[in-house]
Scaffold this motif. Structure first.
Motif, short mmCIF file in Angstrom:
data_model
loop_
_atom_site.label_atom_id
_atom_site.label_comp_id
_atom_site.label_asym_id
_atom_site.label_seq_id
_atom_site.Cartn_x
_atom_site.Cartn_y
_atom_site.Cartn_z
N GLY A 224 0.91 -1.12 0.13
CA GLY A 224 0.12 -0.05 -0.03
C GLY A 224 1.01 1.35 0.11
N SER A 225 0.29 2.37 0.59
CA SER A 225 1.00 3.77 0.37
C SER A 225 1.93 3.82 1.24
CB SER A 225 0.03 4.75 0.79
OG SER A 225 -0.09 5.03 2.28
N GLY A 226 3.38 4.45 0.76
CA GLY A 226 4.18 4.49 1.57
C GLY A 226 3.91 5.21 3.04
N GLU A 245 5.74 -3.09 0.33
CA GLU A 245 5.83 -2.72 -0.86
C GLU A 245 4.86 -1.50 -1.22
OE1 GLU A 245 3.51 -4.81 -4.53
OE2 GLU A 245 4.87 -5.99 -3.68
N HIS A 246 5.62 -0.46 -1.57
CA HIS A 246 4.95 0.84 -1.84
C HIS A 246 4.94 1.28 -3.37
CE1 HIS A 246 4.73 0.76 2.57
NE2 HIS A 246 6.29 1.01 2.65
N GLY A 448 10.05 0.72 -0.77
CA GLY A 448 9.85 -0.56 -0.11
C GLY A 448 10.80 -1.15 0.96
N LEU A 449 10.62 -2.37 1.05
CA LEU A 449 11.75 -2.97 2.13
C LEU A 449 11.35 -4.41 1.64
CD1 LEU A 449 13.75 -2.62 4.56
CD2 LEU A 449 11.72 -2.96 5.91
N GLY A 450 12.78 -5.14 1.75
CA GLY A 450 12.53 -6.60 1.31
C GLY A 450 12.15 -6.76 -0.09
N LEU A 451 12.02 -8.07 -0.29
CA LEU A 451 11.45 -8.50 -1.55
C LEU A 451 10.20 -9.45 -1.59
CD1 LEU A 451 14.94 -9.57 -3.33
CD2 LEU A 451 13.44 -7.79 -3.81
N GLY A 452 9.30 -9.11 -2.69
CA GLY A 452 8.14 -10.01 -2.90
C GLY A 452 8.50 -10.97 -3.92
N GLY A 453 7.39 -11.61 -4.32
CA GLY A 453 7.47 -12.75 -5.19
C GLY A 453 7.53 -14.03 -4.28
#
Length: 472
Positions: A224-226, A245-246, A448-453
């Motif tokens: 969502g939003s930062g 995740e921003h 963001g911070l970290g990784l998605g997937g």
């Protein structure tokens, strides 16, 4: 009209859910309160502590596969729900649900494959005579806060890895799009996931804060939003791992010699897909002067032909903004850019039912909002630049760092730009919004911070444990 009750316990507080296109009430959704959040976390804490109730890896994988088959069999209904509650055009909603099906399958496979490794113990005399290896264990309770723009697939990315990892998960869906989240968790429960391993709790923001800051939480996943995400991160309990995740303001560079005929449809799709409500949507295009005029004309022609309207109609390519306030904000930003000297070549006006005409600006000044902030609407700006280095400098001149693109016929210039653009991922000769669900996906800096997937999220939701034992 549907009335959606909570499985986890009743509060009898309901919120009307309205379609972004037309505004009709499509559901009443029960809302969690802080007392219910506390009861759910207490049950999940006891559940996770009781190792006898933990499901083995193969059973978790089987549940995820069965849920995938159920979702696949109901794809059309799920896609229509995405279109109705979120305003995503039906064609794109079908693609989203299909990706969600693949995501469930992927989580099942990755959950079986995830493993530790041997740690060499041959380097010193002190280590000799020992065998060391690592295993991976679930971290614990997961709190997930999701976004509206991909209401089915984003939830898959947060819930499916938690199920695969063996972590109880409580998810707060976006207030505008809770139905798809409910549908996904219902599929998992129908597929055999025991109650309390995945719990949906729509709730107001103040209650969500009590969820994510609770010390019983081990992992916090936010999309969502930062402004909201970073604010919540500052309040989480000590030791909580976070994945955030921003947004972004994705840059795309068009070099001399780029194949515009092949490139322009990709640019337009990447910029106006879901009315630009995508965190890596093509927003800022920097074109070398020798190709800029032709690029503008080709993009303008494509944008002029986009069909905007009812997202449940098969022909619609651009649907509504999620709220009327967002459509109003986008118009204000466009007007600001034009007043500052940008050339409006297509669109630029509000439409009925929270829609905004797909808009193309040219040479918006560098300090305007469409150049410095995330538009999150159907607006793209093309700027002319003199050199590739100037394009790279302009691309990097924002606090966002997510996905970017360089489009060129010269592989050396492609690699030159890719190594210098400040982004977590750089696409070559493609739009900035390309993604498949197993690739690393995430932002740097304020993005963001970290990784998605799914594989990366699954790894983040598990912790590595070292075991050392004597060995002959």
């Amino acid at each position: 009209m549907t009335k959606v009750a909570l499985r986890a316990g009743s509060t009898e507080e309901f919120r009307e859910l309205r379609s972004p296109y037309g505004g009709e009430v499509i559901a009443e959704v029960e809302q969690a309160d802080a007392a219910l959040v506390d009861r759910v976390l207490a049950r999940q804490t006891a559940l996770f502590a009781d190792r006898a109730q933990r499901l083995p890896h193969h059973e978790r994988a089987a549940i995820l596969r069965r849920a995938a088959r159920l979702a696949e069999s109901r794809l059309e209904d799920l896609a229509l729900q995405v279109a109705r509650e979120g305003g995503k055009p039906l064609t794109d909603a079908r693609a989203e649900v299909a990706r969600g099906v693949n995501g469930l399958e992927l989580a099942a496979e990755e959950g079986i494959r995830i493993a530790g490794h041997e740690v060499p113990m041959r380097g010193t005399a002190a280590a000799a005579g020992r065998l060391a290896f690592t295993t991976r264990e679930p971290r614990g309770l997961v709190a997930a806060v999701s976004a509206f723009n991909h209401p089915f697939n984003l939830v898959v990315h947060q819930v499916a890895p938690a199920v695969a990892a063996g972590c109880p998960v409580t998810i707060k869906p976006a207030s505008a799009t809770p139905l798809s989240c409910h549908a996904l968790v219902d599929l998992l429960l129908e597929a055999g996931l025991p109650e309390d391993w995945a719990v949906v709790l729509p709730m107001p923001g103040r209650v969500a804060e009590s969820l994510v800051t609770d010390p019983r939480i081990a992992f916090f996943s936010f999309i969502g939003s930062g402004e909201v995400g970073w604010g919540l991160r500052r309040k989480v309990a000590d030791g909580v791992r976070c994945a955030m995740e921003h947004g972004g303001a994705a840059p795309l560079i068009v070099d001399e010699g780029a194949d515009l005929e092949a490139l322009v449809p990709k640019i337009v799709k990447g910029g106006y897909y879901h009315a630009g409500q995508v965190c890596v949507s093509v927003q800022r295009v920097f074109a070398l002067r020798s190709v800029a005029d032709e690029l503008v004309e080709r993009v303008r022609a494509e944008v002029a032909g986009l069909v905007t309207g009812d997202p449940t109609e098969a022909a619609t390519q651009v649907g509504p903004l999620i709220e009327q306030g967002e459509a109003d904000r986008v118009h204000e930003w466009v007007q600001e850019a034009v007043a500052a000297g940008a050339r409006l070549v297509e669109g630029g006006q509000p439409m009925d039912n929270q829609c905004y005409a797909p808009t193309l600006l040219v040479d918006a000044p560098a300090d305007t909002k469409v150049r410095t902030m995330e538009v999150f609407g159907p607006v793209m700006n093309i700027s002319s630049v003199d050199t590739l280095d100037a394009a790279i400098a302009a691309a990097n001149d924002v606090p966002f760092s997510f996905q970017a693109s360089i489009c060129t016929a010269d592989v050396n210039r492609a690699m030159y730009a890719a190594t210098r653009i400040d982004a977590n991922a750089v696409m070559i000769n493609d739009h900035t919004a390309f993604r498949v669900d197993w690739m690393p996906f995430g932002g740097r800096k304020v993005s963001g911070l970290g990784l998605g997937g799914i594989p990366h999220t699954l790894e983040e939701m598990t912790a590595e444990k070292l075991i050392v034992l004597p060995a002959p």
